[in-house]
Design an enzyme around this catalytic site. Structure first.
Site, PDB file in Angstrom:
ATOM      1  N   SER A  51       0.853  -1.315   0.033  1.00  0.00           N
ATOM      2  CA  SER A  51      -0.127   0.224  -0.076  1.00  0.00           C
ATOM      3  C   SER A  51       1.041   1.362   0.036  1.00  0.00           C
ATOM      4  O   SER A  51       0.360   2.366  -0.597  1.00  0.00           O
ATOM      5  CB  SER A  51      -1.113   0.026   1.097  1.00  0.00           C
ATOM      6  OG  SER A  51      -0.319  -0.119   2.197  1.00  0.00           O
ATOM      7  N   ASP A 200      -4.290   7.603   9.542  1.00  0.00           N
ATOM      8  CA  ASP A 200      -3.990   6.488  10.222  1.00  0.00           C
ATOM      9  C   ASP A 200      -2.642   6.730  10.591  1.00  0.00           C
ATOM     10  O   ASP A 200      -2.144   5.559  11.241  1.00  0.00           O
ATOM     11  CB  ASP A 200      -4.076   5.578   9.048  1.00  0.00           C
ATOM     12  CG  ASP A 200      -3.332   5.410   7.868  1.00  0.00           C
ATOM     13  OD1 ASP A 200      -2.104   6.288   7.787  1.00  0.00           O
ATOM     14  OD2 ASP A 200      -3.395   4.755   7.030  1.00  0.00           O
ATOM     15  N   HIS A 203       0.285   5.643   6.455  1.00  0.00           N
ATOM     16  CA  HIS A 203       0.556   5.926   5.116  1.00  0.00           C
ATOM     17  C   HIS A 203       0.826   7.570   4.724  1.00  0.00           C
ATOM     18  O   HIS A 203       0.343   8.267   5.584  1.00  0.00           O
ATOM     19  CB  HIS A 203      -0.824   5.753   4.300  1.00  0.00           C
ATOM     20  CG  HIS A 203      -0.910   4.219   4.454  1.00  0.00           C
ATOM     21  ND1 HIS A 203      -2.039   3.684   5.329  1.00  0.00           N
ATOM     22  CD2 HIS A 203      -0.527   3.133   3.610  1.00  0.00           C
ATOM     23  CE1 HIS A 203      -1.876   2.378   5.332  1.00  0.00           C
ATOM     24  NE2 HIS A 203      -1.125   2.013   4.347  1.00  0.00           N
TER      25      HIS A 203
END
Length: 234
Positions: A51, A200, A203
């Site tokens: 990701s 979060d 990221h």
């Protein structure tokens, strides 16, 4: 090792960010670039990772691949950076899909940026399995005579000293063994700055990706242009 490594590790274990991303059905597929991939470049770079590479929660032109391509262009390197990031990918999953991704391209890449292993660590997968999968991918890239830049990861302290002793040396040892270049920590200089991270805290946001590229692109450029290290050597 920087303090940022350790704080990042605590955050990873606390919220299981990278692994959780694999639950998003949209993000589970490689994100193809829009305008950034139009036209062929003199060089072809494949960004192959999870990701962090896929551009999680970012616009199509804000992820690693388009930003890296733009940075290369600014420095006079005509390159196309192909986004082969899949959220939630482990090294085992990457090992399975690597050949498929390479075979689906119009030609052999000049360079693969390889960034996997964070999800292995989050799931507590044995470091020897992570090592074996990364080594298999490096061997496949070596067989195809493709240059590699690895982006590293570090074990979260919550997993204990024994796990860290096995996991932490994986990237530098494998990079040295196979002659790959190493960018030690993908989020170096980013994770400690909340203005560069998504909510979060795992990221990077668009500004964070730009900062990552500022650190990563010189190594990518040097590897692309170094004719003395044309392929991986064991």
């Amino acid at each position: 090792m920087s303090r940022g490594f350790w704080i990042y590790g605590v955050l990873l274990v606390a919220i299981q960010g990278l692994a959780a991303c694999g639950n998003n059905p949209v993000e589970d597929e490689p994100i193809e670039m829009a305008a950034g991939e139009q036209g062929a470049g003199d060089k072809l770079v494949v960004a192959f990772g999870d990701s962090l590479f896929a551009g999680y929660q970012l616009a199509p032109n804000e992820g690693l691949a388009p930003r890296l391509q733009a940075a290369l262009k600014e420095d006079g390197i005509n390159a196309r950076v192909h986004n082969a990031g899949v959220s939630g990918d482990t090294t085992a999953a990457g090992r399975i899909r690597l050949s498929f991704v390479l075979d689906s391209l119009e030609r052999k890449p000049d360079l693969v940026v390889l960034g996997l292993g964070g999800n292995d660590m989050l799931r507590g997968i044995k470091p020897k399995e992570t090592r074996a999968n990364l080594e298999a991918m490096l061997q496949e890239l070596q067989r195809r005579k493709i240059k590699v830049v690895m982006t590293g990861m570090l074990s979260a302290p919550n997993l204990g000293a024994d796990y860290a002793r096995e996991f932490n040396p994986l990237y530098p040892e494998l990079a040295a063994q196979y002659g790959a270049k190493l960018y030690p920590f993908f989020l170096e200089g980013v994770v400690m700055d909340k203005s560069l991270m998504l909510k979060d805290n795992v990221h990077p946001n668009a500004k964070g990706v730009t900062r990552v590229v500022e650190g990563l692109s010189p190594l990518v450029e040097a590897t692309l242009m170094d004719n003395r290290s044309a392929v991986l050597e064991k």
